[in-house]
Write a protein that holds these residues in place. Structure first.
Motif, PDB file in Angstrom:
ATOM      1  N   LYS A   1       0.462  -1.651  -0.075  1.00 36.54           N
ATOM      2  CA  LYS A   1      -0.025   0.071  -0.080  1.00 36.54           C
ATOM      3  C   LYS A   1       0.812   1.653   0.184  1.00 36.54           C
ATOM      4  N   ASN A   2       1.883   1.635   0.628  1.00 36.42           N
ATOM      5  CA  ASN A   2       3.111   2.313   1.095  1.00 36.42           C
ATOM      6  C   ASN A   2       3.830   3.052  -0.518  1.00 36.42           C
ATOM      7  N   TYR A   3       3.736   1.835  -0.924  1.00 37.75           N
ATOM      8  CA  TYR A   3       4.100   2.084  -2.333  1.00 37.75           C
ATOM      9  C   TYR A   3       3.700   1.625  -3.991  1.00 37.75           C
ATOM     10  N   CYS A   4       2.635   1.872  -3.151  1.00 40.33           N
ATOM     11  CA  CYS A   4       1.776   2.808  -4.730  1.00 40.33           C
ATOM     12  C   CYS A   4       1.326   3.744  -5.320  1.00 40.33           C
ATOM     13  N   TYR A   5       0.809   3.823  -5.873  1.00 43.03           N
ATOM     14  CA  TYR A   5      -0.572   5.111  -6.698  1.00 43.03           C
ATOM     15  C   TYR A   5      -1.665   4.829  -6.406  1.00 43.03           C
ATOM     16  N   ASN A   6      -2.924   4.608  -5.370  1.00 45.04           N
ATOM     17  CA  ASN A   6      -4.202   4.516  -5.614  1.00 45.04           C
ATOM     18  C   ASN A   6      -4.778   4.006  -6.387  1.00 45.04           C
ATOM     19  N   ILE A   7      -5.206   3.621  -7.157  1.00 42.58           N
ATOM     20  CA  ILE A   7      -6.363   4.226  -8.568  1.00 42.58           C
ATOM     21  C   ILE A   7      -7.576   3.512  -7.985  1.00 42.58           C
ATOM     22  N   GLU A   8      -8.703   4.057  -9.039  1.00 45.70           N
ATOM     23  CA  GLU A   8     -10.526   4.126  -9.310  1.00 45.70           C
ATOM     24  C   GLU A   8     -10.040   2.622  -9.662  1.00 45.70           C
ATOM     25  N   VAL A   9     -10.575   1.723  -9.683  1.00 50.39           N
ATOM     26  CA  VAL A   9     -10.624   0.137  -9.888  1.00 50.39           C
ATOM     27  C   VAL A   9     -11.941   0.478 -10.707  1.00 50.39           C
ATOM     28  N   LEU A  10     -11.738   0.402 -12.091  1.00 48.48           N
ATOM     29  CA  LEU A  10     -12.894   0.217 -13.676  1.00 48.48           C
ATOM     30  C   LEU A  10     -12.168  -0.797 -14.693  1.00 48.48           C
ATOM     31  N   PRO A  11     -12.806  -0.996 -14.935  1.00 52.21           N
ATOM     32  CA  PRO A  11     -12.612  -2.062 -16.074  1.00 52.21           C
ATOM     33  C   PRO A  11     -11.915  -1.737 -17.084  1.00 52.21           C
ATOM     34  N   VAL A  12     -11.763  -2.319 -17.846  1.00 53.41           N
ATOM     35  CA  VAL A  12     -10.978  -2.502 -19.102  1.00 53.41           C
ATOM     36  C   VAL A  12     -11.854  -3.150 -20.250  1.00 53.41           C
ATOM     37  N   GLU A  13     -11.657  -2.104 -21.234  1.00 53.03           N
ATOM     38  CA  GLU A  13     -12.707  -2.220 -22.613  1.00 53.03           C
ATOM     39  C   GLU A  13     -12.337  -3.192 -23.523  1.00 53.03           C
ATOM     40  N   ARG A  14     -11.192  -3.413 -23.829  1.00 53.08           N
ATOM     41  CA  ARG A  14     -10.514  -4.267 -24.242  1.00 53.08           C
ATOM     42  C   ARG A  14      -9.240  -4.878 -23.947  1.00 53.08           C
ATOM     43  N   PRO A  15      -8.260  -5.581 -24.257  1.00 54.47           N
ATOM     44  CA  PRO A  15      -7.033  -5.594 -23.695  1.00 54.47           C
ATOM     45  C   PRO A  15      -6.137  -5.130 -24.581  1.00 54.47           C
ATOM     46  N   ILE A  16      -5.119  -4.796 -23.529  1.00 51.68           N
ATOM     47  CA  ILE A  16      -3.929  -3.747 -23.869  1.00 51.68           C
ATOM     48  C   ILE A  16      -2.670  -4.500 -24.621  1.00 51.68           C
ATOM     49  N   GLU A  17      -2.571  -3.732 -25.593  1.00 52.19           N
ATOM     50  CA  GLU A  17      -1.616  -4.106 -26.465  1.00 52.19           C
ATOM     51  C   GLU A  17       0.199  -2.869 -26.425  1.00 52.19           C
ATOM     52  N   LYS A  18       0.926  -4.096 -27.359  1.00 55.50           N
ATOM     53  CA  LYS A  18       1.887  -3.145 -27.942  1.00 55.50           C
ATOM     54  C   LYS A  18       1.403  -1.634 -28.530  1.00 55.50           C
TER      55      LYS A  18
END
Length: 118
Positions: free
Chosen positions: A36-53
């Motif tokens: 927890k102390n080492y992270c940037y905390n974000i709102e968890v939201l859906p990913v619309e499609r696979p992340i690609e190169k």
């Protein structure tokens, strides 16, 4: 339109320690206590499609071309809001949860900084 968009909700007291290593860690509100102390905390939201190169990661006003995507990056981001970003331009992910981006200036992340992928 972005296929993924979130904002930084909190910043762990040690999150900036990884700047020297040119990496940062994002995690949703359920980050393990040990991280927890080492992270940037974000709102968890859906990913619309696979992340690609070759997609684009934007952190605030900074923009980076994605150079490599670990095989669990999309699932971890979607389910946990967890992502390790490495600013090293690697063409192959070193870990299943790592997202590598082209070399660039390390972003200045504040509360409410917008993060998008498209």
């Amino acid at each position: 339109m972005s296929m993924y968009q979130t904002v930084v909700k909190a910043i762990g007291s040690e999150a900036g320690l990884f700047k020297e290593e040119q990496m940062l860690i994002l995690f949703g509100e359920n980050a393990p206590e040990t991280l927890k102390n080492y992270c940037y905390n974000i709102e968890v939201l859906p990913v619309e499609r696979p992340i690609e190169k070759n997609m684009t990661l934007r952190i605030g006003d900074d923009q980076y071309r994605i150079t490599a995507v670990g095989n669990v990056v999309t699932k971890n981001l979607h389910d946990l809001g967890h992502l390790t970003i490495k600013f090293d331009g690697a063409e192959q992910a070193d870990l299943p949860g790592s997202l590598h981006v082209a070399l660039g200036e390390y972003p200045d992340i504040q509360l409410n900084t917008k993060i998008t992928i498209n």
